[in-house]
Design an enzyme around this catalytic site. Structure first.
Site, PDB file in Angstrom:
ATOM      1  N   TYR A 143      -1.448  -3.638  -6.648  1.00  0.00           N
ATOM      2  CA  TYR A 143      -1.272  -4.272  -5.332  1.00  0.00           C
ATOM      3  C   TYR A 143      -2.586  -4.297  -4.537  1.00  0.00           C
ATOM      4  CZ  TYR A 143      -0.257  -5.087  -0.531  1.00  0.00           C
ATOM      5  OH  TYR A 143      -0.324  -5.592   0.732  1.00  0.00           O
TER       6      TYR A 143
ATOM      7  N   LYS B  48      -9.600  -2.042   1.702  1.00  0.00           N
ATOM      8  CA  LYS B  48      -9.296  -0.850   2.513  1.00  0.00           C
ATOM      9  C   LYS B  48     -10.076   0.363   2.017  1.00  0.00           C
ATOM     10  CE  LYS B  48      -6.149  -3.144   4.796  1.00  0.00           C
ATOM     11  NZ  LYS B  48      -6.407  -3.574   6.175  1.00  0.00           N
TER      12      LYS B  48
ATOM     13  N   SER C 129      -0.427  -3.184  11.648  1.00  0.00           N
ATOM     14  CA  SER C 129       0.156  -4.291  10.901  1.00  0.00           C
ATOM     15  C   SER C 129       1.398  -4.830  11.625  1.00  0.00           C
ATOM     16  CB  SER C 129       0.523  -3.847   9.484  1.00  0.00           C
ATOM     17  OG  SER C 129       1.384  -2.751   9.562  1.00  0.00           O
TER      18      SER C 129
ATOM     19  N   CYS D   7       1.438  -7.148  13.875  1.00  0.00           N
ATOM     20  CA  CYS D   7       1.199  -7.504  15.279  1.00  0.00           C
ATOM     21  C   CYS D   7       0.466  -8.839  15.400  1.00  0.00           C
ATOM     22  CB  CYS D   7       0.406  -6.418  15.982  1.00  0.00           C
ATOM     23  SG  CYS D   7       1.346  -4.916  16.253  1.00  0.00           S
ATOM     24  N   GLY D   8       0.299  -9.555  14.284  1.00  0.00           N
ATOM     25  CA  GLY D   8      -0.247 -10.909  14.344  1.00  0.00           C
ATOM     26  C   GLY D   8      -1.770 -10.996  14.389  1.00  0.00           C
TER      27      GLY D   8
ATOM     28  N   TYR E 163       1.244 -16.528  20.328  1.00  0.00           N
ATOM     29  CA  TYR E 163       0.553 -17.516  19.476  1.00  0.00           C
ATOM     30  C   TYR E 163      -0.567 -18.227  20.251  1.00  0.00           C
ATOM     31  CZ  TYR E 163       4.498 -16.244  16.651  1.00  0.00           C
ATOM     32  OH  TYR E 163       5.420 -15.516  15.959  1.00  0.00           O
ATOM     33  N   GLY E 164      -0.570 -19.569  20.241  1.00  0.00           N
ATOM     34  CA  GLY E 164      -1.667 -20.323  20.855  1.00  0.00           C
ATOM     35  C   GLY E 164      -1.823 -20.048  22.342  1.00  0.00           C
TER      36      GLY E 164
ATOM     37  N   ASP F 252      -9.520  -9.153   9.384  1.00  0.00           N
ATOM     38  CA  ASP F 252      -9.002  -7.811   9.075  1.00  0.00           C
ATOM     39  C   ASP F 252     -10.008  -6.682   9.300  1.00  0.00           C
ATOM     40  OD1 ASP F 252      -6.778  -6.220   8.160  1.00  0.00           O
ATOM     41  OD2 ASP F 252      -7.749  -6.001   6.220  1.00  0.00           O
TER      42      ASP F 252
ATOM     43  N   ASN G 212      -1.852 -17.203  23.672  1.00  0.00           N
ATOM     44  CA  ASN G 212      -2.634 -15.979  23.881  1.00  0.00           C
ATOM     45  C   ASN G 212      -4.065 -16.283  24.318  1.00  0.00           C
ATOM     46  OD1 ASN G 212      -0.440 -14.408  23.211  1.00  0.00           O
ATOM     47  ND2 ASN G 212      -1.017 -14.185  21.056  1.00  0.00           N
TER      48      ASN G 212
ATOM     49  N   ASN H 225       6.511  -8.303   2.180  1.00  0.00           N
ATOM     50  CA  ASN H 225       5.054  -8.095   2.152  1.00  0.00           C
ATOM     51  C   ASN H 225       4.392  -9.038   1.143  1.00  0.00           C
ATOM     52  OD1 ASN H 225       2.647  -6.782   2.990  1.00  0.00           O
ATOM     53  ND2 ASN H 225       2.684  -5.491   1.162  1.00  0.00           N
ATOM     54  N   SER H 226       5.012 -10.200   0.886  1.00  0.00           N
ATOM     55  CA  SER H 226       4.374 -11.157  -0.029  1.00  0.00           C
ATOM     56  C   SER H 226       3.125 -11.728   0.650  1.00  0.00           C
ATOM     57  CB  SER H 226       5.353 -12.261  -0.409  1.00  0.00           C
ATOM     58  OG  SER H 226       5.866 -12.886   0.740  1.00  0.00           O
ATOM     59  N   ARG H 227       2.182 -12.175  -0.169  1.00  0.00           N
ATOM     60  CA  ARG H 227       0.849 -12.470   0.362  1.00  0.00           C
ATOM     61  C   ARG H 227       0.272 -13.779  -0.147  1.00  0.00           C
ATOM     62  NH1 ARG H 227      -1.723  -8.242   3.673  1.00  0.00           N
ATOM     63  NH2 ARG H 227      -0.167  -6.608   3.703  1.00  0.00           N
TER      64      ARG H 227
ATOM     65  N   ARG I  25       0.853  -1.182   0.000  1.00  0.00           N
ATOM     66  CA  ARG I  25       0.000   0.000   0.000  1.00  0.00           C
ATOM     67  C   ARG I  25       0.892   1.236   0.000  1.00  0.00           C
ATOM     68  NH1 ARG I  25      -2.022   1.097   4.303  1.00  0.00           N
ATOM     69  NH2 ARG I  25      -1.356  -0.629   5.625  1.00  0.00           N
TER      70      ARG I  25
ATOM     71  N   THR J 211      -3.938 -11.807  11.910  1.00  0.00           N
ATOM     72  CA  THR J 211      -4.433 -13.037  11.274  1.00  0.00           C
ATOM     73  C   THR J 211      -4.132 -14.246  12.166  1.00  0.00           C
ATOM     74  OG1 THR J 211      -4.104 -12.010   9.133  1.00  0.00           O
ATOM     75  CG2 THR J 211      -4.365 -14.387   9.139  1.00  0.00           C
ATOM     76  N   ASN J 212      -2.938 -14.261  12.756  1.00  0.00           N
ATOM     77  CA  ASN J 212      -2.582 -15.396  13.610  1.00  0.00           C
ATOM     78  C   ASN J 212      -3.503 -15.499  14.822  1.00  0.00           C
ATOM     79  OD1 ASN J 212      -0.489 -15.862  11.864  1.00  0.00           O
ATOM     80  ND2 ASN J 212       1.095 -14.984  13.192  1.00  0.00           N
TER      81      ASN J 212
ATOM     82  N   HIS K  26     -10.939  -1.648  11.616  1.00  0.00           N
ATOM     83  CA  HIS K  26      -9.816  -2.485  11.180  1.00  0.00           C
ATOM     84  C   HIS K  26      -9.610  -3.557  12.248  1.00  0.00           C
ATOM     85  CE1 HIS K  26      -5.305  -2.543   9.802  1.00  0.00           C
ATOM     86  NE2 HIS K  26      -6.005  -3.482   9.217  1.00  0.00           N
TER      87      HIS K  26
HETATM   88  C1  OXD Z   1      -3.033  -4.094   5.871  1.00  0.00           C
HETATM   89  C2  OXD Z   1      -3.643  -5.287   5.241  1.00  0.00           C
HETATM   90  O1  OXD Z   1      -2.127  -3.507   5.276  1.00  0.00           O
HETATM   91  O2  OXD Z   1      -4.556  -5.862   5.840  1.00  0.00           O
HETATM   92  O3  OXD Z   1      -3.470  -3.732   6.978  1.00  0.00           O
HETATM   93  O4  OXD Z   1      -3.240  -5.652   4.120  1.00  0.00           O
HETATM   94 MN    MN Z   2      -5.289  -4.773   7.565  1.00  0.00          MN
END
Ligand code: OXD
Ligand code: MN
Length: 586
Positions: A195, A204, A246, A248-249, A488-489, A273, A491, A362-364, A67, A251-252, A224
């Site tokens: 992107y 976003k 971003s 800070c985990g 991780y787990g 997200d 938490n 920042n690969s996805r 971004r 998705t995890n 967010h």
């Molecule tokens: C971000 C994303 O940048 O979710 O926050 O991709």
């Molecule tokens: Mn995001």
């Protein structure tokens, strides 16, 4: 008679001059023919059909990998409505400047009409967008990230109630790249980038920037935030939404495999997200995940940090800018210990060990949410899920304890407004630069953040039982620079404490910053953690907090007279509680 959508498509085609217009239906066969076309022209590379069936690798232009906040604008009529934390351009000026970049931009290309729903089909909280794009990669990604195609068109009918987004790759030159939002018209223009966050306009641009503006006008919240459900041993599920900047985990956490599964505590994923939250007729706050997929950062993802996503992305997934092994499998740093022989980097060149990275940092991966083993049975519930807790968090080597609970909603809004995250030099454990990122919305709030704090405050009286607001910090470090908490787990132990606070079943210390767990109130069985480490994790340091209080004051000063009085009040009250505590400690 043409529909408002047909009129806009026609008008946009007159401007961009595509050689062909294709209305997307979202079907599997449509996806397959797009994929074939992309395989032919090199936009897609196919992956191992046995180990990664129907998965593809896309390598983006190396100048277009993230971004671009500096090229992202809020084009409200008045500058003060965009506020001091957004880039602003006047709408007429922005259009004059950027329209020429769209002029004949699709010449020789196809314009895809991509209708999509943000939110479950048939939810009263869902909204429709239509993206016009000349990128088949964007079409394929939108099909994963939203409910795209016929389903959206059927729901829209002849209505004008959709958010239009015009997107062209242009010439991919950052000098001619702009991401523009016209919140008063609910219009998005994006040119010069393919992107995700710049080009998948549902995410976003619509679901946060435009939607946050709409949400303030209409009395709901576009945040967010991940959404998760914590199941207890009786089978009851309590839903929580959490905002983290971003890295800070998020998705995890949303997809966590609980360390307390044997005790009956399990985590279900609703979203990773974005949360759209409305006050239901019964006064509860109900959240939907407007998205249908996960667009996650690949590096660092592995069987330990996120086993659920590792299982999810073994089929029907698009990978962007990751490495490629000799057996045509995706690879990234942190997937396993060593780079395999014969690896290609994200540019498609042979990887050598002296290189910094095989995969772009920042690969996805872009993967349908339904593919996660952790997906909640209620993730597409049209009524949303009831939210009992809101969680804010950041990466703080010091200052913030593992977890604390705000005193009430108003104090919780203050806690969110003072959110910050540090960049740390991990190798030395040195404390880095602190970036203020209120509610993790700094790059995503489509209006003046002072008004945004005001909107949060204004939600309280509408809520019958306002969710409790917590703050967490998984990243506190000890004197040796090492992380104090395993994360991780594990938490889930913190989520369990929150659940018990919600249910009024556990103890906390009343500190100047809020309620902090007593040492015995956290469930720590099965975890090797010393009494001293725990004390350090939960410690509220008067000196650090006095500095923090000063720094937040400096940040708030940016907003001038527009900052709500209640935020000033909470700031002063924190200062007073801190000085009383320091006098008491002397
Ligand atoms: C971000 C994303 O940048 O979710 O926050 O991709
Ligand atoms: Mn995001």
């Amino acid at each position: 008679m043409s529909t408002p959508l047909e009129n806009w498509v026609e008008e946009s085609a007159r401007l961009t001059r595509p050689s062909k217009i294709v209305w997307c239906d979202g079907s599997q066969s449509e996806f397959e023919s797009l994929a074939d076309e992309m395989l032919r022209d090199g936009t897609f590379l196919d992956l191992n059909p046995h180990t990664y069936p129907r998965c593809y690798l896309h390598r983006s232009n190396p100048n277009d990998v993230a971004r671009t906040e500096g090229l992202t604008f809020i084009c409200s009529t008045r500058k003060e409505d965009a506020g001091p934390t957004n880039n602003w351009m006047a709408p007429a000026e922005a259009k004059e400047k950027v329209r020429p970049l769209f002029h004949a931009a699709m010449k020789g290309r196809t314009m895809y009409v991509v209708p999509y729903i943000m939110g479950p089909a048939n939810s009263p909280y869902s909204k429709i967008g239509v993206e016009l794009t000349d990128s088949p990669y964007v079409v394929a990604s939108m099909r994963i990230m939203s409910r795209m195609g016929k389903v959206a068109l059927d729901q829209l009918g002849n209505s004008a109630d959709f958010v239009p987004g015009l997107h062209s790759l242009g010439d991919l030159n950052p000098e001619r790249r702009f991401i523009l939002h016209f919140p008063e018209e609910r219009l998005i223009w994006s040119v010069g980038s393919g992107y995700g966050g710049n080009a998948l306009l549902g995410k976003k641009c619509f679901a946060l920037r435009i939607a946050s503006w709409m949400a303030r006008e209409q009395g709901w919240m576009a945040e967010h935030m991940l959404i998760l459900g914590l199941e207890d041993p009786s089978g009851k599920v309590t839903y929580m939404a959490a905002a983290f900047p971003s890295a800070c985990g998020k998705t995890n956490l949303a997809m966590m495999v609980s360390a307390l599964e044997s005790q009956g505590y399990r985590v279900w994923t609703v979203g990773d997200d974005i949360a759209w939250m409305h006050v239901a007729a019964d006064g509860t706050l109900r959240a939907i995940n407007p998205e249908a997929g996960f667009f996650g950062v690949a590096p660092g993802t592995n069987a330990k940090t996120n086993p659920n996503v590792m299982a999810a992305l073994r089929h029907d997934t698009i990978f962007t800018n990751v490495g490629l092994t000799s057996s045509r499998e995706p690879w990234w740093e942190g997937m396993d210990a060593n780079a395999p022989n014969g690896l290609m980097d994200w540019h498609g060149k042979p990887y050598s060990a002296d290189q910094t990275a095989a995969a772009h940092p920042n690969s996805r991966y872009t993967v349908p949410a339904a593919q996660s083993p952790s997906i909640s049975p209620h993730w597409e519930d049209p009524a949303g899920v009831p939210i009992s807790a809101l969680i804010f968090g950041g990466r703080r080597a010091r200052v913030a304890p593992l977890v604390y609970e705000s005193r009430d909603w108003r104090h919780g809004v203050f806690v969110g407004a003072t959110m910050a995250s540090e960049t740390t030099a991990a190798a030395t454990g040195a404390v880095g630069v602190t970036r203020r990122d209120p509610m993790a919305m700094l790059p995503f709030c489509g209006y003046n953040m002072a008004d945004y704090f005001g909107h949060w405050l204004a939600m309280e009286p509408k809520l019958k039982n306002p969710p409790k607001i917590f703050h967490v910090n998984w990243f506190r470090r000890g004197a040796d620079g090492k992380f104090l908490w395993p994360g991780y787990g594990e938490n889930v132990r913190v989520l369990k404490w929150m659940l018990e606070r919600i249910e009024g079943r556990t103890a906390a210390d009343d500190t100047p910053i809020g309620f902090v767990p007593t040492a015995s109130s956290l469930t720590l069985d099965g975890l090797r953690i010393s009494r001293e480490t725990l004390a350090e994790l939960l410690r509220v340091d008067g000196g650090d907090w006095a500095e923090e209080e000063k720094a937040t004051g400096e940040f708030f000063a940016k907003f001038g007279a527009r900052l709500p009085a209640a935020i000033h009040h909470e700031h002063r009250a924190l200062g007073e509680r801190l000085s009383r505590a320091s006098v008491g400690a002397r």
